[in-house]
Design an enzyme around this catalytic site. Structure first.
Site: not given
Ligand SMILES: *Cc1c(COP(=O)(O)O)cnc(C)c1O
Length: 383
Positions: A179-182, A177
């Site tokens: 906002v996640k780390p990638m 998603h």
């Protein structure tokens, strides 16, 4: 508005997607295979299976673990609802364990208390990006033959005792998603060292069908068999193209997040009503979120009022998460009531997620910390 999280998309990312659009395969083609190979290598896991969301990853992992009606799945009270929903999709009962008040990671002693003959799996959530204590969890799950699952949706780029997240549990679930780390827009991945589980999850993401359009074309056959009930959880080539280019940046993004966390850390002595969560020394935190506890007593201001004042000043702070069993669905369907996990509930009243993402600057951190000081009503606190 300075958001709590935001993706970093660079020119090579959009060029990769543009090239994928010109390929004959728009979905589940060679780029998905390559993304799986490179992701598996990056997290030191033998197998990786790409799906279209982190939620699908959790659903597929629990299905591979054999979770079904009548089973119980233990997970922390503080997590995104998707962690618990995955168990419910399969007819299982989510059992909520309390969290450690310093880290908000699942409390291993409470997991031990909640194991019953019906328990099938334990899900550790790497809250905010800090890996759980997988060694302690494994010491519990192994003797009971429970499957250990990592909800690693926050922690790609993190490590535990020097081992990368993705290689720590029996099944490890990731989300891409924004906002996640990638990111891949929407997307997910499961890593495992069990090839038969990987094969089952590849069927599960493709309606429960054993072969794919590509494999039938190569074998010149139209025949296929649907051997179990599955879903369409496939990842597209466009997502995989973006995933391949983002994967190359995860180390850089993680270093930047850790650097920003250090900038926050340097300033807390000036703001006594704000306290960061603790980091265990044997882990590298991926800092998907930067979570602090806001003291209403020391600031003279309830957390929700602090939230409103920060938003009014242009800071997109957030709260991760409301205890899952406080949601009306869980209260209604499972008869769960407030009071079940007291440390999680107390933490929920105090937590605040501050902005952290790779494109943020030290000046942004300084502005956030200054605002946290300015909004406090220290006269009310003293009274
Ligand atoms: C984001 C997230 C999920 C779900 O991932 P999606 O890709 O949004 O479906 C599950 N668990 C946790 C802890 C998450 O943060």
């Amino acid at each position: 508005m300075l958001p709590y999280g935001r993706q970093t998309i660079e020119s090579d990312d959009w060029q990769a997607v543009y090239r994928a659009l010109q390929s004959p395969w728009l979905t589940t083609g060679p780029l998905v295979d390559e993304f799986e190979r490179q992701f598996a290598r990056a997290v030191d896991s033998p197998e990786a299976v790409a799906v279209h969301s982190g939620t699908a990853a959790l659903h597929a992992a629990l299905q591979a673990a054999g979770v079904g009606p009548g089973d119980e799945v233990i997970l922390p009270a503080i997590t995104f609802v998707a962690t618990a929903n995955a168990a419910v999709y399969l007819g299982a009962t989510p059992v909520f364990a309390d969290v450690d008040p310093e880290t908000l990671l699942i409390d291993v002693a409470d997991v031990a208390r909640k194991i019953t003959p019906r328990t099938r799996a334990v899900i550790g959530v790497d809250y905010a990006g800090q890996p759980c204590d997988y060694q302690a969890l494994r010491q519990l799950t192994e003797p009971h033959q429970l499957v250990l699952i990592a909800d690693a949706c926050h922690s790609l780029g993190g490590t535990y005792q020097g081992r990368p997240v993705g290689s720590l549990a029996d099944l490890n679930c990731f989300s891409f998603h924004p906002v996640k780390p990638m990111t891949t827009g929407e997307g997910g991945m499961i890593t495992t060292s069990h090839p038969e589980w990987a094969a089952a999850m590849r069927r599960f993401r493709n309606h429960g069908i054993d072969s794919t359009h590509r494999s039938r074309q190569a074998a010149i056959t139209h025949h296929y068999d649907m051997s179990a009930l599955g879903f369409n959880y496939r990842m597209t080539e466009l997502q995989a193209a973006l995933g391949l280019s983002q994967l190359r940046k995860v180390q850089r993004f993680t270093r930047r997040r850790a650097w920003l966390a250090d900038r926050y850390g340097e300033r807390w002595q000036d703001v006594p009503h704000v306290r960061p969560l603790a980091n265990a020394p044997d882990r590298r935190h991926a800092y998907h979120l930067y979570v602090v506890r806001w003291s209403a007593a020391k600031s003279g201001l309830e957390r929700d009022e602090a939230f409103r004042r920060l938003h009014a000043l242009g800071f997109g702070v957030n709260v991760h998460y409301r205890p899952v069993y406080w949601h009306s669905f869980y209260q209604r369907e499972f008869g769960l009531r407030p009071g079940l996990c007291r440390r999680a509930e107390q933490a929920y009243r105090e937590i605040l997620t501050l902005p952290i993402f790779p494109a943020m600057t030290a000046a942004d951190v300084q502005r956030v910390v200054a605002a946290l000081g300015d909004i406090a009503d220290l006269r009310a606190a003293a009274a």
